[in-house]
Design a protein around this motif. Structure first.
Motif, PDB file in Angstrom:
ATOM      1  N   ASN A  52      33.221  33.511  18.769  1.00 57.79           N
ATOM      2  CA  ASN A  52      33.537  34.848  19.457  1.00 57.79           C
ATOM      3  C   ASN A  52      32.149  35.074  20.119  1.00 57.79           C
ATOM      4  O   ASN A  52      31.405  35.418  19.399  1.00 57.79           O
ATOM      5  N   PRO A  53      31.873  36.455  21.791  1.00 57.02           N
ATOM      6  CA  PRO A  53      33.510  36.356  22.292  1.00 57.02           C
ATOM      7  C   PRO A  53      33.799  35.256  22.520  1.00 57.02           C
ATOM      8  O   PRO A  53      32.990  33.823  23.228  1.00 57.02           O
ATOM      9  N   SER A  54      35.122  35.143  23.874  1.00 58.76           N
ATOM     10  CA  SER A  54      35.483  33.822  24.270  1.00 58.76           C
ATOM     11  C   SER A  54      34.175  33.579  25.008  1.00 58.76           C
ATOM     12  O   SER A  54      33.717  34.474  25.877  1.00 58.76           O
ATOM     13  N   PRO A  55      34.560  32.234  25.274  1.00 62.79           N
ATOM     14  CA  PRO A  55      33.601  31.818  27.333  1.00 62.79           C
ATOM     15  C   PRO A  55      34.136  32.313  28.069  1.00 62.79           C
ATOM     16  O   PRO A  55      34.692  33.097  28.252  1.00 62.79           O
ATOM     17  N   VAL A  56      33.284  32.209  28.870  1.00 63.38           N
ATOM     18  CA  VAL A  56      33.533  32.776  30.668  1.00 63.38           C
ATOM     19  C   VAL A  56      34.609  31.995  31.323  1.00 63.38           C
ATOM     20  O   VAL A  56      34.318  30.705  31.175  1.00 63.38           O
ATOM     21  N   ARG A  57      35.794  32.278  31.908  1.00 63.15           N
ATOM     22  CA  ARG A  57      36.486  31.429  32.433  1.00 63.15           C
ATOM     23  C   ARG A  57      35.777  30.046  33.633  1.00 63.15           C
ATOM     24  O   ARG A  57      34.915  30.853  34.444  1.00 63.15           O
ATOM     25  N   ARG A  58      35.798  29.159  33.866  1.00 66.37           N
ATOM     26  CA  ARG A  58      35.742  28.258  34.479  1.00 66.37           C
ATOM     27  C   ARG A  58      36.422  28.464  35.438  1.00 66.37           C
ATOM     28  O   ARG A  58      37.492  28.652  35.548  1.00 66.37           O
ATOM     29  N   SER A  59      36.147  27.930  36.856  1.00 63.99           N
ATOM     30  CA  SER A  59      36.502  27.586  38.451  1.00 63.99           C
ATOM     31  C   SER A  59      37.592  26.528  37.464  1.00 63.99           C
ATOM     32  O   SER A  59      37.082  25.361  37.751  1.00 63.99           O
ATOM     33  N   GLY A  60      38.492  26.996  38.738  1.00 64.86           N
ATOM     34  CA  GLY A  60      39.467  25.964  38.888  1.00 64.86           C
ATOM     35  C   GLY A  60      40.308  25.581  37.682  1.00 64.86           C
ATOM     36  O   GLY A  60      40.563  24.584  37.220  1.00 64.86           O
ATOM     37  N   SER A  61      40.581  26.403  36.586  1.00 66.87           N
ATOM     38  CA  SER A  61      41.329  26.390  35.660  1.00 66.87           C
ATOM     39  C   SER A  61      42.491  27.394  35.556  1.00 66.87           C
ATOM     40  O   SER A  61      42.776  28.224  35.862  1.00 66.87           O
ATOM     41  N   ILE A  62      43.124  26.691  34.470  1.00 66.13           N
ATOM     42  CA  ILE A  62      44.056  27.854  33.900  1.00 66.13           C
ATOM     43  C   ILE A  62      44.169  28.697  32.632  1.00 66.13           C
ATOM     44  O   ILE A  62      43.749  27.443  31.921  1.00 66.13           O
ATOM     45  N   ARG A  63      43.842  29.438  32.520  1.00 67.45           N
ATOM     46  CA  ARG A  63      43.566  30.284  30.508  1.00 67.45           C
ATOM     47  C   ARG A  63      44.874  30.889  30.424  1.00 67.45           C
ATOM     48  O   ARG A  63      45.718  31.781  31.391  1.00 67.45           O
ATOM     49  N   LYS A 230      34.403  39.591  15.445  1.00 64.89           N
ATOM     50  CA  LYS A 230      33.525  39.709  16.500  1.00 64.89           C
ATOM     51  C   LYS A 230      34.426  39.920  17.668  1.00 64.89           C
ATOM     52  O   LYS A 230      35.057  40.403  17.523  1.00 64.89           O
ATOM     53  N   GLU A 231      34.610  40.512  18.889  1.00 62.39           N
ATOM     54  CA  GLU A 231      36.009  40.265  19.988  1.00 62.39           C
ATOM     55  C   GLU A 231      36.115  39.127  20.740  1.00 62.39           C
ATOM     56  O   GLU A 231      34.862  38.728  20.947  1.00 62.39           O
ATOM     57  N   LEU A 232      36.933  39.070  20.793  1.00 69.44           N
ATOM     58  CA  LEU A 232      37.726  38.380  21.870  1.00 69.44           C
ATOM     59  C   LEU A 232      37.305  38.292  23.113  1.00 69.44           C
ATOM     60  O   LEU A 232      36.358  37.015  23.927  1.00 69.44           O
ATOM     61  N   ARG A 233      37.187  39.251  23.609  1.00 67.48           N
ATOM     62  CA  ARG A 233      36.450  39.615  25.112  1.00 67.48           C
ATOM     63  C   ARG A 233      35.348  39.457  25.594  1.00 67.48           C
ATOM     64  O   ARG A 233      34.511  39.954  24.681  1.00 67.48           O
ATOM     65  N   ASN A 234      34.514  38.641  26.814  1.00 66.16           N
ATOM     66  CA  ASN A 234      33.366  38.426  26.778  1.00 66.16           C
ATOM     67  C   ASN A 234      32.812  39.687  27.835  1.00 66.16           C
ATOM     68  O   ASN A 234      33.842  39.805  28.384  1.00 66.16           O
ATOM     69  N   HIS A 235      32.034  40.140  27.435  1.00 64.90           N
ATOM     70  CA  HIS A 235      31.799  41.468  28.404  1.00 64.90           C
ATOM     71  C   HIS A 235      31.324  40.637  29.862  1.00 64.90           C
ATOM     72  O   HIS A 235      31.446  41.195  30.859  1.00 64.90           O
ATOM     73  N   LEU A 236      30.852  39.938  29.973  1.00 66.10           N
ATOM     74  CA  LEU A 236      30.979  39.451  31.377  1.00 66.10           C
ATOM     75  C   LEU A 236      32.130  38.912  31.952  1.00 66.10           C
ATOM     76  O   LEU A 236      32.059  37.806  33.452  1.00 66.10           O
ATOM     77  N   ASP A 237      33.450  38.710  31.383  1.00 60.04           N
ATOM     78  CA  ASP A 237      34.053  37.866  31.699  1.00 60.04           C
ATOM     79  C   ASP A 237      35.407  39.096  31.575  1.00 60.04           C
ATOM     80  O   ASP A 237      36.603  38.937  30.279  1.00 60.04           O
ATOM     81  N   PRO A 238      35.987  40.219  31.533  1.00 58.47           N
ATOM     82  CA  PRO A 238      36.060  41.543  31.389  1.00 58.47           C
ATOM     83  C   PRO A 238      37.480  40.944  31.185  1.00 58.47           C
ATOM     84  O   PRO A 238      38.418  41.154  30.717  1.00 58.47           O
ATOM     85  N   GLU A 239      38.107  40.564  32.818  1.00 58.38           N
ATOM     86  CA  GLU A 239      40.034  39.437  32.983  1.00 58.38           C
ATOM     87  C   GLU A 239      39.935  38.536  32.130  1.00 58.38           C
ATOM     88  O   GLU A 239      41.328  38.080  32.032  1.00 58.38           O
TER      89      GLU A 239
END
Length: 378
Positions: A52-63, A230-239
């Motif tokens: 953690n934290p989770s990676p920032v989402r990739r363009s053209g992906s589904i999470r 640690k925290e799941l949410r990445n502060h660079l990718d709050p959504e």
């Protein structure tokens, strides 16, 4: 197009870094094949390093993200409240606002014997109340298939929440021990009591709890020597994650993430899993955590490469289950639920790794949603 057993550079690096970080020797790693030798650490210490934290989402992906938070409204030892949330989020190519494809929530009351006393969900499928009176465990998963088959057939995010009742109702006892023990000595005594209670039931249920392993050694119990979650949410990718309930005090969370995206010659999958709880001393601590990375044939959906990486596990023998997971290379990803059951049952697998692998069966549906909302190159 990748062939079974082949891997790209990022996968090889991930596997090698994982192996070396656990104290292994570089020449013991055969990518995409069972690992030669022992995957455990020579120091006899289990893995305790979160990703953690989770990676920032990739363009053209589904999470897909899901979480179940467990609390004890009437106090430790009483019935538990399970609050679950799940969401599918599509990230367009080249940026733009993400699109929520589907979402679901669930609240269940489960007693000390793991029996469902009450349950509600949004959306609420017909037949949901038939789960009242059922007990968390492998039998519950069979009941879900029989009574709510439409959730499984459509890869509904609600199905993932209901499926996880079995696991979280079993391991949430750990949080009670964590909060009932103010000292290391007290924690050890509490854990020893838990092992005495369920030793016969636990033996042989997974790779780490085979006879002779440290997980069944009452005098040397170590699973309360916890890791920073640690925290799941990445502060660079709050959504990047759905909203998570605030559960300070005695509570526990099971969280999952599945990322799916296309590359020129394959489909990529990254599935992550963590069991964690707030610590009485502050922060968040983890008990189990895995990341599984896979490459799929873009036409057949067959798994051509697989990298399970253990980050946090309770006993030093636990990572040994990774070698057996390599049997799944060559499996169509949609068949993962049945393949895991056939190949990694009991002492042949790790129950927590198995859960992460089984969740990959929903990748074909997620990929279909992605292709509908994110046009792919011709």
């Amino acid at each position: 197009m990748l062939k079974p057993g082949e891997a790209k550079d990022w996968e090889k690096r991930a596997a090698i870094e994982c192996w070396l970080s656990r104290g292994g020797k570089g020449d013991n790693l055969v990518y995409g094949r069972p690992l030669a030798g022992d995957y455990t650490m020579s120091t006899h210490l289990p893995p305790r390093l979160t990703a953690n934290p989770s990676p920032v989402r990739r363009s053209g992906s589904i999470r897909r993200t899901s979480s179940i938070d467990v609390t004890w409204p009437d106090g430790a030892g009483q019935s538990r409240r399970l609050e679950g949330h799940a969401r599918d989020l599509v990230t367009p190519l080249g940026g733009g606002a993400p699109v929520v494809r589907a979402a679901a929530s669930m609240i269940a009351q489960v007693n000390k014997a793991r029996m469902i006393e009450a349950i509600s969900a949004d959306p609420a499928p017909a037949g949901l109340q038939q789960l009242v009176g059922e007990r968390g465990g492998g039998h519950l998963r069979m009941v879900l298939r029989e009574r709510l088959p439409e959730l499984l057939a459509t890869a509904s995010p609600l199905y993932l929440l209901l499926d996880d009742i079995s696991g979280i109702s079993l391991i949430s006892r750990w949080a009670e021990l964590l909060w009932s023990s103010d000292t290391a000595g007290g924690a050890r005594a509490g854990e020893q009591a838990l092992l005495r209670e369920g030793r016969n039931e636990r033996e042989g249920v997974c790779w780490g709890l085979q006879r002779g392993n440290s997980g069944l050694d009452i005098s040397g119990a170590t699973s309360l020597v916890v890791a920073d979650g640690k925290e799941l949410r990445n502060h660079l990718d709050p959504e990047g994650w759905h909203e998570l309930p605030s559960t300070p005090g005695l509570s526990m969370r099971r969280a999952r993430r599945i990322d799916v995206w296309r590359e020129a010659d394959c489909i990529r999958v990254e599935a992550a899993f963590q069991d964690s709880a707030p610590s009485p001393r502050g922060g968040r601590v983890a008990l189990h955590e895995y990341t599984v990375r896979a490459a799929l044939d873009p036409v057949t959906g067959v798994i051509t490469a697989l990298v399970p990486e253990p980050h946090v596990l309770p006993f030093h023998e636990c990572p040994g289950a990774v070698a057996n997971a390599m049997k799944l290379v060559g499996t169509p990803v949609g068949d993962m639920r049945d393949a895991v059951l056939a190949n990694l049952r009991g002492a042949h697998g790790c129950t927590h790794l198995n859960d992460a692998l089984r969740s990959m069966a929903e990748v074909p549906a997620l990929l279909g949603y992605l292709d509908t909302l994110v046009p792919q190159p011709a």
